[in-house]
Design a protein around this motif. Structure first.
Motif, mmCIF file in Angstrom:
data_model
loop_
_atom_site.group_PDB
_atom_site.id
_atom_site.type_symbol
_atom_site.label_atom_id
_atom_site.label_comp_id
_atom_site.label_asym_id
_atom_site.label_seq_id
_atom_site.Cartn_x
_atom_site.Cartn_y
_atom_site.Cartn_z
ATOM 1 N N ASN A 63 7.135 8.330 6.801
ATOM 2 C CA ASN A 63 7.189 8.545 5.363
ATOM 3 C C ASN A 63 7.127 7.189 4.664
ATOM 4 O OD1 ASN A 63 7.612 11.470 5.219
ATOM 5 N ND2 ASN A 63 9.562 11.039 6.222
ATOM 6 N N LYS A 64 6.309 7.094 3.624
ATOM 7 C CA LYS A 64 6.096 5.813 2.965
ATOM 8 C C LYS A 64 6.448 5.899 1.482
ATOM 9 C CE LYS A 64 2.414 4.562 6.208
ATOM 10 N NZ LYS A 64 2.336 5.854 6.912
ATOM 11 N N ALA A 65 7.005 4.794 0.982
ATOM 12 C CA ALA A 65 7.360 4.686 -0.426
ATOM 13 C C ALA A 65 6.887 3.329 -0.939
ATOM 14 C CB ALA A 65 8.867 4.835 -0.608
ATOM 15 N N PHE A 66 6.651 3.251 -2.238
ATOM 16 C CA PHE A 66 6.167 2.018 -2.854
ATOM 17 C C PHE A 66 6.959 1.721 -4.118
ATOM 18 C CE2 PHE A 66 2.779 3.777 -0.401
ATOM 19 C CZ PHE A 66 2.061 2.698 0.105
ATOM 20 N N ILE A 67 7.245 0.450 -4.338
ATOM 21 C CA ILE A 67 7.795 -0.004 -5.608
ATOM 22 C C ILE A 67 7.202 -1.375 -5.887
ATOM 23 C CG2 ILE A 67 9.880 -1.001 -4.535
ATOM 24 C CD1 ILE A 67 11.356 -0.250 -7.141
ATOM 25 N N GLY A 68 6.804 -1.606 -7.136
ATOM 26 C CA GLY A 68 6.204 -2.894 -7.446
ATOM 27 C C GLY A 68 5.681 -2.981 -8.858
ATOM 28 N N TYR A 69 5.096 -4.124 -9.186
ATOM 29 C CA TYR A 69 4.558 -4.359 -10.516
ATOM 30 C C TYR A 69 3.323 -3.480 -10.758
ATOM 31 C CZ TYR A 69 7.142 -8.812 -10.029
ATOM 32 O OH TYR A 69 8.087 -9.772 -9.827
ATOM 33 N N PRO A 70 3.185 -2.903 -11.947
ATOM 34 C CA PRO A 70 1.952 -2.173 -12.275
ATOM 35 C C PRO A 70 0.699 -3.027 -12.107
ATOM 36 C CG PRO A 70 3.645 -1.675 -13.892
ATOM 37 C CD PRO A 70 4.205 -2.763 -13.012
ATOM 38 N N SER A 71 0.810 -4.330 -12.411
ATOM 39 C CA SER A 71 -0.354 -5.211 -12.258
ATOM 40 C C SER A 71 -0.783 -5.297 -10.798
ATOM 41 C CB SER A 71 -0.039 -6.606 -12.805
ATOM 42 O OG SER A 71 1.119 -7.157 -12.211
ATOM 43 N N ALA A 72 0.181 -5.196 -9.869
ATOM 44 C CA ALA A 72 -0.157 -5.222 -8.442
ATOM 45 C C ALA A 72 -0.888 -3.940 -8.053
ATOM 46 C CB ALA A 72 1.099 -5.391 -7.598
ATOM 47 N N PHE A 73 -0.386 -2.798 -8.525
ATOM 48 C CA PHE A 73 -1.066 -1.529 -8.248
ATOM 49 C C PHE A 73 -2.465 -1.537 -8.870
ATOM 50 C CE2 PHE A 73 3.416 -0.035 -7.861
ATOM 51 C CZ PHE A 73 3.334 0.498 -6.586
ATOM 52 N N ARG A 74 -2.566 -2.130 -10.064
ATOM 53 C CA ARG A 74 -3.857 -2.200 -10.741
ATOM 54 C C ARG A 74 -4.858 -3.025 -9.921
ATOM 55 N NH1 ARG A 74 -1.986 -3.583 -15.336
ATOM 56 N NH2 ARG A 74 -2.278 -5.847 -15.241
ATOM 57 N N GLU A 75 -4.413 -4.160 -9.360
ATOM 58 C CA GLU A 75 -5.298 -5.008 -8.565
ATOM 59 C C GLU A 75 -5.722 -4.308 -7.275
ATOM 60 O OE1 GLU A 75 -6.634 -7.955 -9.461
ATOM 61 O OE2 GLU A 75 -5.706 -7.501 -11.389
ATOM 62 N N ILE A 76 -4.789 -3.565 -6.667
ATOM 63 C CA ILE A 76 -5.115 -2.829 -5.439
ATOM 64 C C ILE A 76 -6.183 -1.776 -5.717
ATOM 65 C CG2 ILE A 76 -4.201 -1.180 -3.748
ATOM 66 C CD1 ILE A 76 -1.528 -2.744 -3.936
ATOM 67 N N CYS A 77 -6.018 -1.067 -6.836
ATOM 68 C CA CYS A 77 -6.988 -0.027 -7.182
ATOM 69 C C CYS A 77 -8.352 -0.623 -7.540
ATOM 70 C CB CYS A 77 -6.463 0.825 -8.332
ATOM 71 S SG CYS A 77 -5.087 1.907 -7.874
ATOM 72 N N LYS A 78 -8.352 -1.798 -8.179
ATOM 73 C CA LYS A 78 -9.624 -2.452 -8.499
ATOM 74 C C LYS A 78 -10.344 -2.870 -7.220
ATOM 75 C CE LYS A 78 -10.467 -4.793 -12.097
ATOM 76 N NZ LYS A 78 -10.599 -5.761 -13.206
ATOM 77 N N TYR A 79 -9.570 -3.291 -6.214
ATOM 78 C CA TYR A 79 -10.173 -3.627 -4.921
ATOM 79 C C TYR A 79 -10.796 -2.373 -4.295
ATOM 80 C CZ TYR A 79 -10.512 -4.381 0.091
ATOM 81 O OH TYR A 79 -10.967 -4.404 1.378
ATOM 82 N N LEU A 80 -10.085 -1.263 -4.353
ATOM 83 C CA LEU A 80 -10.606 -0.018 -3.790
ATOM 84 C C LEU A 80 -11.843 0.444 -4.550
ATOM 85 C CD1 LEU A 80 -7.203 1.827 -3.159
ATOM 86 C CD2 LEU A 80 -8.706 0.791 -1.444
ATOM 87 N N ASP A 81 -11.867 0.193 -5.869
ATOM 88 C CA ASP A 81 -13.080 0.473 -6.650
ATOM 89 C C ASP A 81 -14.258 -0.350 -6.117
ATOM 90 O OD1 ASP A 81 -11.902 2.267 -8.408
ATOM 91 O OD2 ASP A 81 -11.423 0.745 -9.910
ATOM 92 N N HIS A 90 12.914 5.671 4.641
ATOM 93 C CA HIS A 90 11.465 5.673 4.464
ATOM 94 C C HIS A 90 10.940 4.237 4.510
ATOM 95 C CE1 HIS A 90 11.276 9.776 2.133
ATOM 96 N NE2 HIS A 90 11.707 9.898 3.381
ATOM 97 N N LYS A 91 9.734 4.057 4.993
ATOM 98 C CA LYS A 91 9.125 2.728 4.979
ATOM 99 C C LYS A 91 8.802 2.374 3.536
ATOM 100 C CE LYS A 91 6.633 1.070 8.256
ATOM 101 N NZ LYS A 91 5.577 0.780 9.251
ATOM 102 N N LEU A 92 9.429 1.300 3.031
ATOM 103 C CA LEU A 92 9.303 0.932 1.627
ATOM 104 C C LEU A 92 8.442 -0.320 1.474
ATOM 105 C CD1 LEU A 92 10.112 1.270 -1.352
ATOM 106 C CD2 LEU A 92 12.174 -0.067 -0.858
ATOM 107 N N PHE A 93 7.271 -0.156 0.874
ATOM 108 C CA PHE A 93 6.401 -1.284 0.557
ATOM 109 C C PHE A 93 6.837 -1.842 -0.797
ATOM 110 C CE2 PHE A 93 4.026 1.191 3.580
ATOM 111 C CZ PHE A 93 3.345 0.249 4.351
ATOM 112 N N TYR A 94 7.366 -3.045 -0.779
ATOM 113 C CA TYR A 94 7.948 -3.647 -1.973
ATOM 114 C C TYR A 94 7.027 -4.774 -2.455
ATOM 115 C CZ TYR A 94 12.010 -4.546 -4.998
ATOM 116 O OH TYR A 94 12.866 -4.666 -6.058
ATOM 117 N N LEU A 95 6.331 -4.527 -3.574
ATOM 118 C CA LEU A 95 5.353 -5.477 -4.104
ATOM 119 C C LEU A 95 5.954 -6.248 -5.276
ATOM 120 C CD1 LEU A 95 3.746 -2.575 -3.344
ATOM 121 C CD2 LEU A 95 1.803 -3.992 -3.930
#
Length: 435
Positions: free
Chosen positions: A193-211, A143-148
């Motif tokens: 197929n895509k997968a993600f692993i990374g810091y919660p703070s990174a996911f939080r920043e991505i979601c704030k950008y989408l907001d 799977h394509k793994l996005f590693y943050l």
């Protein structure tokens, strides 16, 4: 693209067979041990791994030689990063001094920096653990793994591994509106197929950008999302679900050992402990004695597979709660809560740990960033990064006093930015009082 994914998947296992099938053997051991936890065979396997490791440590290291004639693991001392740094050579097995070893170093961003030596078999075990727990989160090799994470020359993977594991490296230190926009475009692209692993703070920043751009949900073929290295808040989980339509899971691991536990799809909020590769104890906050199930304590780990530098009863510096839910994880004890670093824990004015208080501040979406710091027994500081005036300052103070105590002294400090650590993480809490 799906054909290429399968090619990568099978190529990995074919290569392992050509090298003796070491990873596959470990994978089978991990899978059987965890999925048949209460069977006699699983118990014997776990006891055998522990007994062999303890005897090896006593016979081949200077540090554990004093434990000769031990009756149980409780006869071994508790060690921590400071002890390991000061007595580094005494922990190295004399049987491995001339063997190939792999250095694993912690950044020191959340504690004392130090290095651990691992042998080849330990590396194979870690790979097997990663594959098994990845599958339990919906990820499959290929799977394509996005590693943050914060990538550096010390941890950057070679190009061949990146190709076969299909890794897209995202450096969280470079996350801003432009790079996040590019990342979103990359996620939307293609039908792999895509997968993600990374810091919660990174996911939080991505979601704030989408907001900030009033984004609609992201349509992509996501199979797995894992947050690691930091605590994952309910707010971040809900934001990820809103934009990516996926229930992100939390993993508890460290550099010096590996994967210690992880939430599993369809198994609730508890963390499945990796009993196949580690013997884990929860000890009292002040005394070196076990706590009862359901009580917060220190996470103490014995690594069953690092023979190069045996770590017996290693105090990770983390806090967690262990309990048993016989309906989950094949009856094995699990973590009901992983509270993170003890030095990051916030205590109320009566000295009780308040492990989730910082997440209450996520109900103030106007804040760009924040950090809650405990300065003394009853005084706290909140670093706040906000555009314009903070009109709900009094409301924030009331929320914090509700959790910390009405006698809490709370100061608001306006800053331009809450800086990232060298690891790329951005701490929500910091305790200068007990540090």
């Amino acid at each position: 693209m799906k054909l290429l994914e399968k090619s990568r998947h099978y190529s990995f296992w074919i290569l392992d067979v050509l090298r003796g099938g070491k990873i596959k053997s470990h994978y089978k051991d991990v899978k059987f041990t965890l999925e048949n936890f209460n069977s006699n065979r699983s118990k014997k396997m776990r006891n055998s791994h522990l007994s062999k490791l303890l005897n090896h440590a006593v016979k081949t290291t200077s540090f554990y030689k004093t434990c000769e004639g031990f009756n149980s693991i409780s006869d071994f001392p508790i060690v921590n990063k400071l002890v390991l740094r000061h007595s580094f050579d005494d922990f190295i097995s004399k049987e491995y001094k001339n063997s190939t070893s792999f250095e694993v170093s912690t950044s020191g961003s959340t504690g004392t920096p130090f290095t651990v030596l691992q042998d080849k078999n330990k590396k194979y075990r870690n790979v097997a653990d990663t594959i098994y727990f990845g599958e339990k989160a919906g990820y499959k090799l290929g799977h394509k793994l996005f590693y943050l994470r914060a990538w550096s020359s010390l941890i950057e993977k070679n190009r061949l591994i990146i190709f076969f594991q299909n890794i897209v490296s995202i450096n969280v230190k470079n996350l801003n509106d432009d790079t996040t926009s590019q990342l979103i475009a990359q996620i939307k692209k293609g039908n792999s197929n895509k997968a993600f692993i990374g810091y919660p703070s990174a996911f939080r920043e991505i979601c704030k950008y989408l907001d900030s751009i009033n984004s609609k949900p992201i349509k992509s073929n996501i199979r797995s999302m894992i947050a690691n290295a930091e605590s994952l808040s309910t707010h971040t989980k809900e934001s990820v679900k809103k934009y990516f339509g996926f229930d992100i899971l939390s993993r508890y691991s460290n550099m010096e050992n590996g994967i210690l536990s992880q939430q599993i799809s369809n198994e609730g909020e508890n963390f499945h402990i990796n009993w196949a590769s580690y013997y884990i104890e929860i000890l009292d906050l002040e005394k070196d004695i076990p706590v009862a199930y359901g009580v917060l304590g220190r996470v103490v780990v014995t690594d069953l597979f690092n023979y190069n530098m045996p770590l017996v009863r290693y105090d990770t510096g983390d806090l967690a709660v262990m309990d048993i839910d016989k309906s989950r994880f094949n009856g094995a004890p699990s973590f009901t809560q992983v509270a993170g670093r003890r030095m990051d824990a916030i205590y109320d004015t009566k000295g009780n740990p308040m492990t989730t208080v910082a997440y209450e501040l996520e109900c103030f979406p106007e804040l760009n960033q924040f950090q809650l710091i405990q300065e003394t027994e009853k005084s706290y500081c909140v670093k706040v990064n906000i555009d314009g005036d903070f009109k709900r300052k009094d409301e924030m103070i009331s929320v914090l006093k509700f959790f910390l105590g009405e006698d809490a002294i709370i100061e608001i400090d306006y800053v331009n930015e809450v800086p990232q650590l060298s690891s790329g993480k951005r701490k929500l809490t910091l305790n200068n009082y007990i540090a």
